[in-house]
Design an enzyme around this catalytic site. Structure first.
Site, PDB file in Angstrom:
ATOM      1  N   ARG A  84      30.217 -49.358 -13.459  1.00  0.00           N
ATOM      2  CA  ARG A  84      29.739 -48.193 -12.724  1.00  0.00           C
ATOM      3  C   ARG A  84      28.247 -48.302 -12.476  1.00  0.00           C
ATOM      4  O   ARG A  84      27.477 -48.584 -13.376  1.00  0.00           O
ATOM      5  CB  ARG A  84      30.026 -46.924 -13.549  1.00  0.00           C
ATOM      6  CG  ARG A  84      29.422 -45.637 -13.021  1.00  0.00           C
ATOM      7  CD  ARG A  84      30.291 -45.046 -11.932  1.00  0.00           C
ATOM      8  NE  ARG A  84      29.769 -43.768 -11.466  1.00  0.00           N
ATOM      9  CZ  ARG A  84      30.244 -42.596 -11.841  1.00  0.00           C
ATOM     10  NH1 ARG A  84      31.229 -42.510 -12.713  1.00  0.00           N
ATOM     11  NH2 ARG A  84      29.752 -41.483 -11.350  1.00  0.00           N
ATOM     12  N   ARG A  94      33.248 -45.031  -6.306  1.00  0.00           N
ATOM     13  CA  ARG A  94      32.911 -45.434  -7.673  1.00  0.00           C
ATOM     14  C   ARG A  94      34.016 -46.280  -8.301  1.00  0.00           C
ATOM     15  O   ARG A  94      35.195 -46.105  -8.001  1.00  0.00           O
ATOM     16  CB  ARG A  94      32.556 -44.232  -8.545  1.00  0.00           C
ATOM     17  CG  ARG A  94      33.626 -43.194  -8.785  1.00  0.00           C
ATOM     18  CD  ARG A  94      33.688 -42.023  -7.800  1.00  0.00           C
ATOM     19  NE  ARG A  94      32.472 -41.463  -7.261  1.00  0.00           N
ATOM     20  CZ  ARG A  94      31.763 -40.502  -7.856  1.00  0.00           C
ATOM     21  NH1 ARG A  94      32.136 -40.005  -9.004  1.00  0.00           N
ATOM     22  NH2 ARG A  94      30.696 -40.036  -7.274  1.00  0.00           N
ATOM     23  N   ASP A  97      35.358 -43.194 -12.839  1.00  0.00           N
ATOM     24  CA  ASP A  97      34.847 -41.876 -13.169  1.00  0.00           C
ATOM     25  C   ASP A  97      35.716 -41.335 -14.298  1.00  0.00           C
ATOM     26  O   ASP A  97      36.941 -41.334 -14.178  1.00  0.00           O
ATOM     27  CB  ASP A  97      35.046 -40.988 -11.932  1.00  0.00           C
ATOM     28  CG  ASP A  97      33.978 -39.964 -11.747  1.00  0.00           C
ATOM     29  OD1 ASP A  97      33.032 -39.917 -12.552  1.00  0.00           O
ATOM     30  OD2 ASP A  97      34.096 -39.209 -10.771  1.00  0.00           O
ATOM     31  N   ASP A  99      35.932 -37.889 -16.396  1.00  0.00           N
ATOM     32  CA  ASP A  99      35.409 -36.521 -16.495  1.00  0.00           C
ATOM     33  C   ASP A  99      36.107 -35.768 -17.617  1.00  0.00           C
ATOM     34  O   ASP A  99      37.341 -35.773 -17.692  1.00  0.00           O
ATOM     35  CB  ASP A  99      35.681 -35.756 -15.187  1.00  0.00           C
ATOM     36  CG  ASP A  99      34.843 -36.257 -14.022  1.00  0.00           C
ATOM     37  OD1 ASP A  99      33.756 -36.810 -14.265  1.00  0.00           O
ATOM     38  OD2 ASP A  99      35.296 -36.079 -12.877  1.00  0.00           O
TER      39      ASP A  99
HETATM   40  N1  ROI Z   1      38.235 -37.869  -4.361  1.00  0.00           N
HETATM   41  C1  ROI Z   1      39.406 -38.188  -4.924  1.00  0.00           C
HETATM   42  N2  ROI Z   1      40.526 -38.170  -4.188  1.00  0.00           N
HETATM   43  N3  ROI Z   1      39.505 -38.536  -6.236  1.00  0.00           N
HETATM   44  C2  ROI Z   1      38.403 -38.563  -7.037  1.00  0.00           C
HETATM   45  O1  ROI Z   1      38.516 -38.879  -8.231  1.00  0.00           O
HETATM   46  C3  ROI Z   1      37.157 -38.215  -6.486  1.00  0.00           C
HETATM   47  N4  ROI Z   1      36.028 -38.219  -7.230  1.00  0.00           N
HETATM   48  C4  ROI Z   1      34.858 -37.860  -6.726  1.00  0.00           C
HETATM   49  C5  ROI Z   1      34.690 -37.485  -5.290  1.00  0.00           C
HETATM   50  C6  ROI Z   1      33.687 -38.416  -4.660  1.00  0.00           C
HETATM   51  C7  ROI Z   1      34.181 -36.045  -5.234  1.00  0.00           C
HETATM   52  N5  ROI Z   1      35.924 -37.546  -4.537  1.00  0.00           N
HETATM   53  C8  ROI Z   1      37.112 -37.883  -5.116  1.00  0.00           C
HETATM   54  O2  ROI Z   1      33.800 -37.823  -7.524  1.00  0.00           O
END
Ligand code: ROI
Length: 161
Positions: A84, A94, A97, A99
């Site tokens: 990342r 990315r 991610d 979260d």
């Molecule tokens: N859009 C999708 N479909 N899935 C994600 O995990 C995701 N993560 C993000 C942003 C860029 C907002 N869009 C995303 O951080």
């Protein structure tokens, strides 16, 4: 104290399926933590700038004795280990991610960490995988996952087998 924690996983670069698989392996290896369950993988249309690849998303359930910030540190380490890099573009693509969506029934408002995750309530790519592994879930504010789902159509999402 042991808490049930839900983690949202997302990737749209560098072979997203492999990113999510190795992220699950890394989550399972966290100290003082058990990987309790994880959802199917879902392909999803990007939220934010449309000129980026589709995402693969999933949700994992952990039982952890780590503090919220210790877990956040561990998740950010996994993100970095999987390549990342932070880019200037907001909501850009990315490799990985991770979260923290929910941390038990705790509500946290810290500079580094807001829980429940700000945007989880209306994101199909979070709510549908979450419902697979926690259909009876209640949020700290009393709303049920079922209520959130009924306001969030299954659009732009494709369950991968
Ligand atoms: N859009 C999708 N479909 N899935 C994600 O995990 C995701 N993560 C993000 C942003 C860029 C907002 N869009 C995303 O951080």
């Amino acid at each position: 104290m042991m808490e049930r924690v839900y983690i949202g996983l997302g990737s749209n670069l560098a072979t997203p399926l492999e990113q999510l698989r190795s992220a699950l392996t890394a989550l399972a290896a966290l100290p003082q933590t058990r990987l309790a369950a994880y959802s199917a993988f879902y392909a999803s249309d990007p939220l934010g700038p449309a000129d980026q690849p589709r995402y693969v998303n999933a949700v994992a359930a952990l039982d952890s004795q780590l503090s919220p910030l210790a877990l956040l540190d561990a998740l950010q380490t996994i993100e970095l280990e999987q390549g990342r890099t932070r880019k200037a573009e907001r909501w850009g693509p990315r490799t990985l991610d991770l979260d923290i969506l929910l941390f038990g029934s705790q509500q946290l408002n810290e500079p580094r960490l807001i829980v429940p995750h700000y945007h989880m309530h209306a994101r199909a790519f979070v709510l549908y995988p979450l419902a697979e592994i926690a259909p009876e879930l209640h949020l700290p504010d009393g709303r049920t996952l079922a209520e959130l789902l009924s306001a969030c159509p299954f659009v732009g999402l494709e369950r991968l087998t």
